[in-house]
Design an enzyme around this catalytic site. Structure first.
Site, PDB file in Angstrom:
ATOM      1  CE  LYS A   1      -2.327  -1.020   3.797  1.00 14.80           C
ATOM      2  NZ  LYS A   1      -1.728  -2.310   4.184  1.00 14.80           N
TER       3      LYS A   1
ATOM      4  NE  ARG B   1       6.340  -0.321  10.459  1.00 15.94           N
ATOM      5  CZ  ARG B   1       5.186  -0.363   9.808  1.00 15.94           C
ATOM      6  NH1 ARG B   1       5.094   0.210   8.622  1.00 15.94           N
ATOM      7  NH2 ARG B   1       4.151  -0.958  10.324  1.00 15.94           N
TER       8      ARG B   1
ATOM      9  NE  ARG C   1       2.158  -5.009  11.548  1.00 11.59           N
ATOM     10  CZ  ARG C   1       3.176  -4.745  10.725  1.00 11.59           C
ATOM     11  NH1 ARG C   1       4.350  -5.328  10.886  1.00 11.59           N
ATOM     12  NH2 ARG C   1       3.008  -3.900   9.739  1.00 11.59           N
TER      13      ARG C   1
END
Ligand code: AMP
Length: 191
Positions: free
Chosen positions: A14, A134, A146
């Protein structure tokens, strides 16, 4: 006005595709993940609270992200449109976004849903974690969490837009340019 929801699980591409789409269609990019990470970097109370959940791979509360998105839309009142990346992630968020945008007479144009299988997602996220640093991209159990959050709370959001005739599935595995062309074609068909 073009209001595009770019949808898909973590690691679907994305962010990469948003960068290309905002340039092509002159849109404003609204990524709730990026906004939250900005809050963490600035050390705000909201950022500190969100970090506890994000580091575990759990979604932050709906009211937090809904408020952030409304503020950003209002702050960009003259925009040609928006790409929503990583939002909405629950039905409650989708309903709040619809209510807000319909009130502004600028409804969602379409939801473009990037399809990528779970195994490929884990591989991509671990690879991204090496470069990005991250914390939620570096631990396989957090990545699994997640993807689980996505399957339970976020995947149903596709049905919300499907019932409005706004859902378009896009193959998310392959060359970045090929995927970008498919996304662009879908937008142009609805613009
Ligand atoms: P992302 O960068 O989109 O992968 O988001 C990273 C993390 O931020 C997610 O795992 C959630 O903890 C949080 N987050 C981002 N967007 C949302 C959202 N729309 N609703 C709830 N939590 C979110």
């Amino acid at each position: 006005m073009l209001n595009i929801v770019l949808f898909g699980p973590p690691g679907a591409g994305k962010g990469t595709q948003s960068e290309k789409l905002i340039e092509k269609f002159s849109l404003v990019h609204l990524s709730t993940g990026d906004i939250l990470r900005g809050e963490i970097t600035q050390g705000t109370p909201l950022g500190m609270e969100a970090k506890k959940l994000m580091d575990q791979g759990i979604l932050v509360p709906d009211e937090v992200v809904i408020g952030m998105i409304k503020n950003r839309i209002e702050a960009n009142a003259s925009a040609a449109g928006f790409i929503f990346d990583g939002f909405p992630r629950t039905i409650a968020q989708a309903e709040a976004l619809d209510t807000f945008l319909n009130g502004c007479q600028t409804p969602i144009t379409c939801m473009l849903s990037l399809k990528v299988d779970d195994e490929e997602l884990s591989r991509r996220l671990l690879e991204r974690g090496k470069a990005s640093g991250r914390p939620d991209d570096q631990d396989e159990s957090i990545i699994r969490r997640r993807i689980q959050e996505y399957n339970h709370k976020t995947a149903p959001v596709a049905g919300f837009y499907q019932s409005q005739g706004k859902l378009v599935d896009i193959q998310g595995v392959g060359e970045i340019e090929t995927i970008f062309e498919a996304l662009s074609d879908a937008i142009e068909a609805r613009a």
